[in-house]
Design a protein around this motif. Structure first.
Motif, mmCIF file in Angstrom:
data_model
loop_
_atom_site.group_PDB
_atom_site.id
_atom_site.type_symbol
_atom_site.label_atom_id
_atom_site.label_comp_id
_atom_site.label_asym_id
_atom_site.label_seq_id
_atom_site.Cartn_x
_atom_site.Cartn_y
_atom_site.Cartn_z
ATOM 1 N N ASN A 90 0.842 -1.205 0.000
ATOM 2 C CA ASN A 90 0.000 0.000 0.000
ATOM 3 C C ASN A 90 0.873 1.249 0.000
ATOM 4 N N GLY A 91 0.994 1.873 -1.165
ATOM 5 C CA GLY A 91 1.831 3.069 -1.281
ATOM 6 C C GLY A 91 1.281 4.266 -0.536
ATOM 7 N N TRP A 92 -0.036 4.330 -0.358
ATOM 8 C CA TRP A 92 -0.634 5.481 0.331
ATOM 9 C C TRP A 92 -0.241 5.502 1.809
ATOM 10 N N LEU A 119 6.725 1.837 -4.502
ATOM 11 C CA LEU A 119 5.503 1.028 -4.454
ATOM 12 C C LEU A 119 4.508 1.468 -5.535
ATOM 13 N N PHE A 120 4.337 2.764 -5.680
ATOM 14 C CA PHE A 120 3.415 3.248 -6.696
ATOM 15 C C PHE A 120 3.912 2.881 -8.090
ATOM 16 N N HIS A 121 5.220 2.951 -8.295
ATOM 17 C CA HIS A 121 5.777 2.591 -9.595
ATOM 18 C C HIS A 121 5.524 1.121 -9.913
ATOM 19 N N GLU A 122 5.698 0.257 -8.908
ATOM 20 C CA GLU A 122 5.479 -1.178 -9.116
ATOM 21 C C GLU A 122 4.024 -1.458 -9.460
ATOM 22 N N ARG A 123 3.122 -0.716 -8.837
ATOM 23 C CA ARG A 123 1.685 -0.949 -9.068
ATOM 24 C C ARG A 123 1.170 -0.143 -10.250
ATOM 25 N N GLN A 124 2.072 0.638 -10.897
ATOM 26 C CA GLN A 124 1.693 1.498 -12.021
ATOM 27 C C GLN A 124 0.571 2.461 -11.631
ATOM 28 N N GLY A 128 -0.192 8.276 -7.487
ATOM 29 C CA GLY A 128 0.628 8.146 -6.294
ATOM 30 C C GLY A 128 2.091 8.412 -6.570
ATOM 31 N N GLU A 129 2.596 7.906 -7.709
ATOM 32 C CA GLU A 129 4.007 8.126 -8.027
ATOM 33 C C GLU A 129 4.293 9.612 -8.257
#
Length: 964
Positions: A90-92, A119-124, A128-129
């Motif tokens: 969870n990037g947030w 994390l945001f990059h991994e989840r695209q 978030g990124e």
């Protein structure tokens, strides 16, 4: 530039940084966290929300809202760490942990933001990124890791563009513009990038995004002196802040409006604007305290102290406010805030505590040297100069003032756009006026005891005058002659050509009268975007020779029959009643120079406007005003000129750019100034020297004459006959025929026949933009354009001469960017078109007119008009001008003869005084003609007739013709 102007730096303080970030992340929650009417949620509330919706951004942001209560901060931090272990993807959670950590541990915050970005990059997750990258960029900037900050700026842009989401694209553009503004200090590129975000932000963007946009727009606009645009941005910011219940942004908007009103007070110096500014500054202080924003509180305290008067009560209040300002600056560890508090306190202390004032101002400079913003240093140096003038010997004060101007010139040089350079520089014109006046006063020019050598004072004041004037034009001309000119790459040139082709296509749409309102609005938006792209593709301004003309060099370069009148139109007093430099005219001749006081700007501006209105009446009612202005501006200067002076080169300033000097007269019933002198206008003495020293072209060449261009698609269509040469850009598409312009063109041809200059007359559809651009301009000695002109004072680069297109690739709208590339090589340009010598007046730089663009193209002298010309009167006046020009007279002598003929014919000043010579008045296009000697019988007859008519001619002006 106003002394109260202060740059906005969002990365200066923790609270500004965090709140600014949250406006982009989750504006509704961030606003609620700052709103006293919305209590913060408890940790239990946030845990319950997260348990119900663990993947929802708003549920995670609840934890940051809870952390606004200091006592809950550690518990929130532990809860976020625990949840992050339970939900490792969870990037947030990582992002909000960064927000919370930032409140106490910046290093820990950076680690959390880095994890969030990964994390945001991994989840695209592009949103978030982008937000994590923005936060990391801000931390890097705070720690002055500028290269790293730039890399995060690029990452934000790449991710946003790949996502294709309008809101992320807008955020990326705002971040890029912020970097250009805060780090590179390139205001022109910053505002162009920012403007690209506007259609993505309004009307559908979130309130947080809109506030970010408007805050940055205000900051850039204020720095550039665009007070109206800055005010509009602040008003819009206040509206968005109120609607989103954001106390922080509303407080910031209130402070911005108060600061802008202070700028207006310093510009207009009206008592009511001071009272308004003081009231608004007090309201801004209340708003800052209600929002709990100490940085804004310190700014408001300083602003109020700066506006207060010198009465004992106001002095005591100001001292207390500045103590509070210094205390807050210390608590915030903000050198920038401390610098501004110090220089304001120093200026107020100068009369009562000179030693303390000097200490404060010196400390402000030392602190400013460590602030990564050159504007802060320039302002601190300005304050030091003001303190030195009030507390130390004048020579010392002059040294400090010159140091401040050196810093200003560094600011100017940091800009990559010539027009932005000029606009930024214009904000500081009053500083040049002030220093020149201080110097002349020190030299005894005001009647006081001289504190420095009078001759040295004249030389230094003249140097200040030259450093202020027409810098961008001087740079362009000097660079065009530099040996190491920067060559444009083929790829870059192709890009520019492609964009200019698109510009032409859009402008052709705007000139079609059948377009609907919606189509025209869409085309205008497209035009604005293409103009920004074209500006970005222009090569950066090339810095030419930095050697300005010295007073000695101008004196030596003048002829015995010439004088140069350099005007400096400043203010007599500043807002505290101190000497602000005043207004002057420096009368320079080969035998020496004198300085004379003239009325200040605040008095001249309405007087010249009134005079212009009287001229328009065409009934002679301007005679009294002409005599009054002569007395105020020219009387003492002309009275001390050597008897042999016959030519005046005028360097105008401020409101004098719109003044037709030829009409001024010693007495209301006496002859106008043109009866005594040849006249010309020059942007600066340095430019006059540049043109005068240019190599003389060999005899021969061509005169290209474009008269009465026909923009009709079908030539057979009847066109409306225009009564005046129009001045409104919207009317360019409806430009009527100018039949008298054709007569004028034929008169030019007739006058030049038999000379070494071969005329080439083009009329109708042949008087085209394509014909001009494809002509062999190296051979052109004279370019004559008799056509409509359109002048846009708000967007000077849209002003144009209206020609026939001549090609599908042209629009017939010849604009400054195209004119500047013509390559005229010392030619005389005659613009028989309305207001071709007028336009927006930029302090210091001068008039942003069509004439100026022809100087950039290489012209040495331009004959142009200050106001709309009647077609028939223009034709007659110009025809006479060419008759005298063909006799070998200089451009100024030929115009003088033509104007005197018009006076003898009984024409009002409005018919002849609007045409002026700009540049090198001595320029000729043909050698002088030698009149054949008359026979002896004719001589005898002539003598007899002369004796008989002598008495009849006695009533005519004795100065009807120049004395040679």
């Amino acid at each position: 530039m106003s002394p109260t102007r202060r740059p906005r730096r969002d990365t200066e303080h923790l609270l500004t940084l965090v709140v600014g970030l949250l406006l982009m992340v989750c504006p509704a929650i961030a606003s609620a966290a700052r709103d006293e009417r919305a209590p913060a949620p408890t940790l239990v509330d946030c845990q319950e929300r997260f348990a119900a919706r663990p993947d929802e951004q708003a549920a995670v942001m609840c934890f940051y809202e809870c952390a606004q209560v200091p006592q809950a901060r550690d518990a929130v931090r532990r809860a976020l760490i625990s949840l992050g272990e339970q939900h490792p993807g969870n990037g947030w959670l990582a992002l909000v942990l960064g927000h919370v950590e930032f409140l106490s541990d910046r290093k820990a915050a950076e680690a959390a933001y880095l994890r969030a970005a990964d994390l945001f990059h991994e989840r695209q997750d592009a949103e978030g990124e982008v937000l994590a990258s923005i936060n990391l960029r801000s931390i890097a900037l705070k720690q002055r890791r500028t290269e790293e900050a730039l890399s995060w700026t690029h990452r934000v842009g790449e991710v946003a563009r790949a996502s294709g989401k309008p809101d992320l694209l807008a955020r990326a553009l705002i971040v890029e513009a912020s970097h250009l503004h805060d780090v590179e200090h390139d205001l022109g590129r910053a505002v162009r990038v920012l403007k690209r975000a506007e259609p993505l932000t309004f009307p559908d963007g979130t309130p947080g995004l809109q506030k970010q946009y408007l805050t940055l727009l205000h900051s850039i606009s204020e720095r550039l002196g665009w007070l109206e645009e800055a005010t509009e941005a602040s008003v819009r910011l206040a509206e968005v802040a109120r609607s989103s219940r954001d106390l922080f942004s509303e407080a910031r908007a209130r402070h911005s409006l108060a600061n802008l009103m202070t700028r207006r007070h310093l510009r207009d110096r009206a008592p009511e604007t001071r009272a308004q500014a003081l009231r608004m500054a007090r309201e801004a202080l209340v708003a800052a305290r209600n929002a709990g924003v100490q940085q804004l509180e310190a700014k408001a305290l300083r602003l109020i102290a700066d506006l207060l008067g010198d009465s004992p009560e106001e002095q005591r209040e100001a001292e207390e406010l500045l103590r509070q300002c210094m205390r807050i600056a210390e608590e915030l560890a903000s050198d920038e805030r401390k610098v501004s508090c110090l220089w304001t306190r120093a200026e107020r202390r100068a009369h009562v505590d000179p030693v303390g004032a000097i200490q404060d101002s010196e400390e402000s400079i030392q602190l400013a040297l460590g602030v990564p913003d050159p504007l802060i240093l320039a302002l601190a140096l300005r304050g030091r100069a003001q303190v030195a003038y009030l507390t130390q010997p004048v020579p010392k004060a002059l040294e400090h003032a010159e140091r401040a101007l050196d810093a200003v010139e560094s600011l100017r040089a940091s800009q990559s756009d010539a027009l932005i350079q000029a606009e930024l520089f214009a904000s500081w014109a009053s500083d040049y006026h002030r220093l020149a006046g201080w110097t002349l006063e020190a030299g005894g020019a005001t009647g006081k005891t001289a504190l420095i050598d009078p001759r040295e004072a004249l030389s230094r004041a003249f140097a200040m005058s030259e450093r202020m004037r027409a810098r961008s034009l001087l740079d362009a001309l000097a660079a065009s002659h530099a040996l190491a000119a920067v060559e444009e790459t083929p790829k870059h040139k192709a890009q520019r050509d492609e964009v200019r082709g698109r510009l032409t296509a859009v402008q052709r749409k705007l000139l079609e009268p059948t377009r609907t309102v919606e189509q025209r609005e869409a085309a205008l938006r497209e035009l604005q975007e293409l103009e920004r792209i074209e500006r970005d593709l222009r090569p950066a301004p090339r810095q030419g020779a930095r050697e300005f003309a010295s007073l000695e060099s101008i004196e030596q370069g003048l002829g015995e029959d010439e004088a140069l009148l350099a005007f400096l139109v400043g203010d007599d007093t500043d807002t505290r009643g101190g000497f602000a430099g005043g207004a002057w005219v420096l009368a320079v001749t080969k035998s020496g120079t004198r300085a004379h006081r003239i009325p200040e700007r605040a008095l001249l501006t309405p007087a010249i406007a009134l005079f212009s209105g009287l001229l328009e009446r065409r009934d002679g009612s301007e005679a009294g005003a002409a005599a009054a202005l002569y007395t105020q501006l020219l009387g003492p200067a002309l009275a001390h000129l050597p008897a042999g002076v016959r030519r005046l080169m005028v360097v105008p300033d401020g409101p004098l750019h719109d003044l037709p000097f030829a009409t001024l007269r010693q007495d209301a019933d006496g002859p106008p100034l043109v009866s005594r002198y040849e006249l010309s206008l020059v942007p600066s003495a340095s430019l006059w020297r540049h043109w005068r020293q240019a190599s003389v072209r060999p005899s021969g060449g061509e005169a290209l004459v474009l008269a009465d261009p026909d923009r009709s698609v079908r030539v057979s269509d009847a066109r409306v006959v225009a009564k005046e040469r129009m001045t409104v850009f919207a009317e360019a598409a409806r430009a009527g025929a100018l039949p008298e312009a054709r007569r004028e063109g034929r008169a030019v041809v007739e006058a030049l026949q038999g000379t070494e200059v071969t005329p080439d007359l083009r009329t109708g559809t042949e008087a085209s933009e394509r014909a001009l651009k494809s002509a062999d301009l190296e051979r052109v000695r004279v370019l004559h354009v008799a056509a409509h002109a359109v002048v846009d004072a708000e967007a000077p680069e849209r002003s144009a001469l209206v020609l026939a297109p001549g090609s599908e690739k042209e629009d017939g709208i010849l604009q400054p960017r195209e004119i500047a590339e013509l390559g005229l090589q010392g030619a005389l340009v005659v613009l028989s078109a309305c207001r071709s010598a007028s336009g927006a007046v930029l302090p210091g730089e001068g008039v942003l007119s069509l004439s100026r663009a022809f100087f950039e193209a290489g012209s040495r002298a331009v004959v142009a008009s200050l106001w709309p010309l009647r077609d028939d009167e223009a034709a007659d006046l110009v025809a006479r001008f060419y008759q005298y020009l063909a006799q070998g007279l200089s451009s100024s002598a030929a115009l003088r003869r033509a104007q005197l003929d018009a006076i003898d014919d009984g024409l009002p000043a409005a018919a002849w005084a609007g045409l002026v010579v700009l540049g090198d008045a001595s320029l000729t296009v043909t050698p002088p003609r030698e009149a054949p000697l008359p026979s002896l019988p004719l001589l005898a007859t002539g003598a007899l007739v002369g004796v008989l008519l002598l008495g009849l001619l006695g009533w005519r002006w004795r100065a009807r013709r120049p004395q040679r």
